[in-house]
Design an enzyme around this catalytic site. Structure first.
Site, PDB file in Angstrom:
ATOM      1  N   GLU A  70       0.794  -1.239   0.000  1.00  0.00           N
ATOM      2  CA  GLU A  70       0.000   0.000   0.000  1.00  0.00           C
ATOM      3  C   GLU A  70       0.823   1.284   0.000  1.00  0.00           C
ATOM      4  O   GLU A  70       0.574   2.189   0.795  1.00  0.00           O
ATOM      5  CB  GLU A  70      -0.966  -0.008   1.195  1.00  0.00           C
ATOM      6  CG  GLU A  70      -1.895  -1.207   1.190  1.00  0.00           C
ATOM      7  CD  GLU A  70      -2.917  -1.199   2.324  1.00  0.00           C
ATOM      8  OE1 GLU A  70      -2.831  -0.321   3.198  1.00  0.00           O
ATOM      9  OE2 GLU A  70      -3.798  -2.083   2.325  1.00  0.00           O
ATOM     10  N   GLU A 120      -5.987 -10.827  -1.462  1.00  0.00           N
ATOM     11  CA  GLU A 120      -6.792 -10.653  -0.234  1.00  0.00           C
ATOM     12  C   GLU A 120      -8.277 -10.668  -0.577  1.00  0.00           C
ATOM     13  O   GLU A 120      -9.052  -9.829  -0.112  1.00  0.00           O
ATOM     14  CB  GLU A 120      -6.407  -9.340   0.466  1.00  0.00           C
ATOM     15  CG  GLU A 120      -4.917  -9.234   0.760  1.00  0.00           C
ATOM     16  CD  GLU A 120      -4.533  -8.020   1.588  1.00  0.00           C
ATOM     17  OE1 GLU A 120      -5.415  -7.369   2.157  1.00  0.00           O
ATOM     18  OE2 GLU A 120      -3.319  -7.736   1.662  1.00  0.00           O
TER      19      GLU A 120
HETATM   20  C1  XIL Z   1      -6.111  -6.716   8.261  1.00  0.00           C
HETATM   21  C2  XIL Z   1      -6.374  -7.947   9.118  1.00  0.00           C
HETATM   22  O1  XIL Z   1      -7.220  -8.810   8.415  1.00  0.00           O
HETATM   23  C3  XIL Z   1      -6.970  -7.541  10.440  1.00  0.00           C
HETATM   24  O2  XIL Z   1      -7.068  -8.669  11.297  1.00  0.00           O
HETATM   25  C4  XIL Z   1      -6.124  -6.458  11.102  1.00  0.00           C
HETATM   26  O3  XIL Z   1      -6.756  -6.021  12.272  1.00  0.00           O
HETATM   27  C5  XIL Z   1      -5.898  -5.300  10.173  1.00  0.00           C
HETATM   28  O4  XIL Z   1      -5.332  -5.770   8.952  1.00  0.00           O
HETATM   29  N1  XIL Z   1      -5.015  -4.783   3.671  1.00  0.00           N
HETATM   30  C6  XIL Z   1      -3.961  -5.582   4.057  1.00  0.00           C
HETATM   31  C7  XIL Z   1      -4.122  -6.525   5.186  1.00  0.00           C
HETATM   32  O5  XIL Z   1      -2.914  -5.586   3.390  1.00  0.00           O
HETATM   33  O6  XIL Z   1      -2.938  -6.700   5.920  1.00  0.00           O
HETATM   34  C8  XIL Z   1      -5.237  -6.074   6.123  1.00  0.00           C
HETATM   35  O7  XIL Z   1      -5.426  -7.113   7.096  1.00  0.00           O
HETATM   36  C9  XIL Z   1      -6.492  -5.793   5.345  1.00  0.00           C
HETATM   37  C10 XIL Z   1      -6.272  -4.677   4.356  1.00  0.00           C
END
Ligand code: XIL
Length: 378
Positions: free
Chosen positions: A156, A262
Site C-alpha cells: 500500500e 486478499e
Molecule cells: C487486516 C487484518 O485482516 C486484520 O485482522 C487487522 O486487524 C488489520 O489488517 N489490507 C492488508 C491486510 O494488506 O494486511 C489487512 O489485514 C487488510 C487490508
C-alpha cells in the site's frame, strides 16, 4: 514459473486425493488444478482446531499469515523479535506442503513507531530509517528462507488521491526511494525468494496507472519484482468485472505476474468503499449497516455466488498471468470484515460459512473452475 510454484502443492494434492479416495475436483485446490494456487489468510488460533486444520489443507494450496508476519508482530521493539505466531503458521504450511506467503515487510499500518519515527513523532534521519529497515528485512526474510515462497515486500505505498506516493513514516524518514531499498534489502536477504508489490484499488484506472508507474520505475532502477498483488477487497457491485479484467491485462502487458492476494466480497452496506484500514477509526455502526445478523438471505447468497463466479471467470481467462488467488480468511467467522470498517458486523464475504459449510458461492466457484472457463489469447 507456474510449474515451480505449483509443484509442492500439486504433489500434496495428489497424495491427499489418493488417500481419501475422493474424485478429482472436489476441493478448491483440486478444481483449480495447475491454473493457479488457491490460498487463505489465517490467524494462528485456527490451528488449534483439528477440523479447521483439515479444512485448510483440503481446500487451500497456499497460506498467508493474516497478521503474524507484519512488522509490529515480529519486531515490536528495536531488536526484539517475536516469531512464535509466525513460526506456527510457517510450520503448518511447510508440514502440509502449502505455498507460504509472507505478508508483509513494510507497511504504514501495523508497524511500530520506532522504526521510522523519533519519540516526538519527527521522522528519523534517513540513515537511521534505512538501517532499521535493512535490519528488519534481513532478520525476518533470513529466518523464513526456504519456508516463505514469496514476500509482499511493500504494501500500500500508493496514494488514493492526486499524489503519487502515500506519505508514510518510511517515506518521511528515508525518502521516495524507500520502496526500491526495501526490494533491494529483501533480494539480498534471500536471492531465491519471490518479491511482490501489494496494494488495494490498483484495478481502478487512476491507481492502476500509478502502480504501473511504480513498477516501471522499480524495474528501471534494477529492482526485481516478481508479481503485483491486487488485494481484491471488493463488494457485490464494485468494481465491475471488466475493470478487473482490464487491470490484469494491463499488468500482464507490463510482463508482470498477478496475484489476487486478499479476496473477499463485502455483502454489507458501507459509507465508504476504501479498504484503507485507517478509515476504520471514524466509522460508526448503525443497524442499517448490519442487516444479516441471522444469516444471509437466499437472494443475497445468489448475488454473492454470481459475483464470485464472474470474478473467477476473469481469473481463469488470465490464468497465464494469475499465479495465485488468496481469500482474506478461510471462512465467514474469521473474516476481518466482521470488524472493519466498523466493529460488530456480521459479514458473509467468503465461500464457507461460520460452520465451515460451503455456501452457494463455493458451488458457483467450483462450477466455473470445473468448466475451465475461457482462456485469453496470448
Ligand atoms: C487486516 C487484518 O485482516 C486484520 O485482522 C487487522 O486487524 C488489520 O489488517 N489490507 C492488508 C491486510 O494488506 O494486511 C489487512 O489485514 C487488510 C487490508
Amino acid at each position: 514459473m507456474k510449474s515451480t510454484l505449483l509443484l509442492a502443492a500439486c504433489c500434496c494434492m495428489t497424495l491427499l486425493a489418493g488417500s481419501r479416495g475422493a474424485s478429482a475436483h472436489e476441493t478448491l485446490r483440486d478444481a483449480a488444478g495447475d491454473r493457479f494456487l488457491v490460498g487463505a489468510a489465517i490467524a494462528p488460533a485456527i490451528l488449534n482446531d483439528p477440523a479447521q486444520r483439515a479444512m485448510l489443507v483440503k481446500h487451500f494450496s497456499s497460506i498467508t499469515g493474516e497478521n503474524a508476519f507484519k512488522p509490529d508482530q515480529v519486531q515490536p521493539k528495536p531488536g526484539t523479535f517475536t516469531f512464535a505466531e509466525a513460526d506456527r503458521i510457517a510450520a503448518f504450511a511447510t508440514q502440509n506442503k502449502q505455498v507460504l506467503i509472507g505478508h508483509t515487510l513494510l507497511w504504514h499500518q501495523q508497524t511500530a513507531k520506532w522504526m521510522f519515527e523519533a519519540p516526538d513523532g519527527s521522522p528519523l534521519p534517513r540513515e537511521q530509517g534505512l538501517a532499521n529497515l535493512r535490519a528488519h528485512i534481513n532478520t525476518v526474510v533470513g529466518r523464513y528462507r526456504g519456508q516463505v515462497h514469496g514476500w509482499d515486500v511493500v504494501n500500500e505505498a500508493l496514494d488514493d488521491g492526486e499524489p503519487y506516493l502515500r506519505q508514510t513514516p518510511a517515506l518521511r524518514s528515508i525518502g521516495d526511494d524507500y520502496i526500491l531499498r526495501a526490494f533491494e534489502f529483501a533480494r539480498l536477504a534471500d536471492p531465491d525468494v519471490q518479491l511482490y508489490y501489494n496494494d488495494y484499488n490498483i484495478e481502478l484506472p487512476h491507481k492502476r496507472a500509478k502502480a504501473i508507474r511504480l513498477l516501471r520505475e522499480l524495474k528501471a532502477a534494477g529492482a526485481r519484482v516478481d508479481a503485483v498483488g491486487i488485494q481484491g477487497h471488493w463488494s457485490l457491485s464494485s468494481p465491475d468485472v471488466q475493470t478487473v479484467d482490464d487491470a490484469v491485462a494491463a499488468f500482464k502487458a507490463e510482463g508482470l505476474r498477478v496475484h489476487i492476494t486478499e479476496l473477499d466480497v463485502d455483502v454489507l452496506p458501507r459509507a465508504t468503499v476504501t479498504a484503507d484500514i485507517a478509515a476504520g477509526g471514524n466509522a460508526i455502526l448503525s443497524p442499517a449497516d448490519n442487516p444479516y445478523v441471522d444469516g444471509l438471505p437466499t437472494a443475497v447468497q445468489t448475488r454473492l455466488a454470481e459475483r464470485y463466479a464472474a470474478l473467477f471467470r476473469v481469473f481463469l481467462k488470465h490464468d497465464d498471468a494469475i499465479e495465485r488467488v488468496t481469500f482474506w480468511g478461510p471462512s465467514d467467522g474469521w473474516s476481518w470484515l466482521n470488524s472493519w470498517p466498523t466493529k460488530g458486523r456480521t459479514n458473509h464475504p467468503l465461500l464457507f460459512d461460520r460452520q465451515f459449510k460451503p455456501k452457494p458461492a463455493f458451488d458457483a466457484v467450483m462450477g466455473v473452475l470445473r468448466e475451465g472457463g475461457e482462456r485469453a489469447t496470448p
